[in-house]
Design an enzyme around this catalytic site. Structure first.
Site, short mmCIF file in Angstrom:
data_model
loop_
_atom_site.label_atom_id
_atom_site.label_comp_id
_atom_site.label_asym_id
_atom_site.label_seq_id
_atom_site.Cartn_x
_atom_site.Cartn_y
_atom_site.Cartn_z
N HIS A 60 0.85 -1.19 0.00
CA HIS A 60 0.00 0.00 0.00
C HIS A 60 0.88 1.24 0.00
O HIS A 60 2.04 1.20 0.42
CB HIS A 60 -0.91 0.00 1.22
CG HIS A 60 -1.95 -1.07 1.18
ND1 HIS A 60 -3.03 -1.06 2.02
CD2 HIS A 60 -2.09 -2.18 0.41
CE1 HIS A 60 -3.80 -2.10 1.78
NE2 HIS A 60 -3.24 -2.81 0.80
N GLU A 62 1.21 3.87 1.82
CA GLU A 62 1.85 4.27 3.08
C GLU A 62 3.07 3.39 3.37
O GLU A 62 4.12 3.89 3.78
CB GLU A 62 0.86 4.16 4.24
CG GLU A 62 -0.38 5.02 4.08
CD GLU A 62 -1.56 4.30 3.45
OE1 GLU A 62 -2.71 4.65 3.78
OE2 GLU A 62 -1.35 3.39 2.61
N CYS A 91 -6.10 1.91 5.54
CA CYS A 91 -6.78 0.67 5.91
C CYS A 91 -6.34 0.27 7.32
O CYS A 91 -5.43 0.89 7.91
CB CYS A 91 -6.46 -0.44 4.91
SG CYS A 91 -4.77 -1.03 5.02
N CYS A 94 -2.55 -0.46 7.50
CA CYS A 94 -1.70 0.74 7.43
C CYS A 94 -1.89 1.62 8.65
O CYS A 94 -0.91 2.18 9.17
CB CYS A 94 -1.99 1.52 6.14
SG CYS A 94 -1.45 0.63 4.67
#
Length: 182
Positions: A60, A62, A91, A94
């Site tokens: 992801h 991040e 999410c 994260c």
């Protein structure tokens, strides 16, 4: 928890940078999520989703940015004075990683109604029973631009999906969005 709001001009500038990263993700067939990390007023990290390209569901935006920052010598203790600007609410995975990194603050565009870890599904960011320092998370910054980018992505077929769906008759809805600067 004291909340220092970033000056509006800087907030806009940083979120526009995150949107550029999301656009880059969109252009290469990734779910359009982008982010920038800001330390002492300067962008020190950038990331965009890389799950389709890497075939790794943990890549992801991040986490990609954090990995690159750490590889580049960014110090763990400096995350305490670092803000994250991301186009979509982090999410649960994260949000938890950000808490473990002791991030100072998260500013995001649109909510993540399926997997959100700051308010939409679970409040990982400030849940008192979890380890790691809590952080404030604020949504809605350039929300409509982030939503539109996601809608554009989901209009087309995602060749990286396990079972791509045919989407020949979809129409891009924009009438409910305000696409001016927020």
């Amino acid at each position: 928890m004291a909340e220092n709001k970033a000056p509006q001009q800087l907030r806009h500038q940083h979120m526009e940078e995150a949107l550029k990263m999301a656009e880059e993700a969109y252009q290469v067939g990734e779910v359009p999520v982008g982010c920038v990390f800001v330390f002492e007023g300067k962008v020190v990290g950038r990331g965009r989703n890389e799950t389709n390209i890497s075939k790794n569901g943990t890549r992801h935006a991040e986490l990609v940015a954090i990995d690159r920052m750490l590889e580049g010598g960014f110090k763990l203790e400096d995350f305490r004075k670092t803000q994250l600007y991301v186009t979509v609410e982090p999410c649960i995975m994260c949000a938890s990683a950000l808490r473990q990194m002791n991030i100072e603050r998260v500013i995001y565009g649109c909510a993540n109604d399926r997997f959100g870890g700051c308010e939409s599904v679970l409040r990982i960011c400030d849940n008192p029973i979890l380890d790691g320092s809590r952080y404030p998370a604020e949504g809605g910054c350039y929300r409509d631009q982030a939503v539109l980018m996601l809608r554009k992505f989901y209009m087309r077929e995602n060749s990286g999906a396990p079972k791509p769906k045919k989407k020949a008759n979809r129409v891009l809805k924009t009438q409910d969005l305000k696409l001016k600067e927020q």
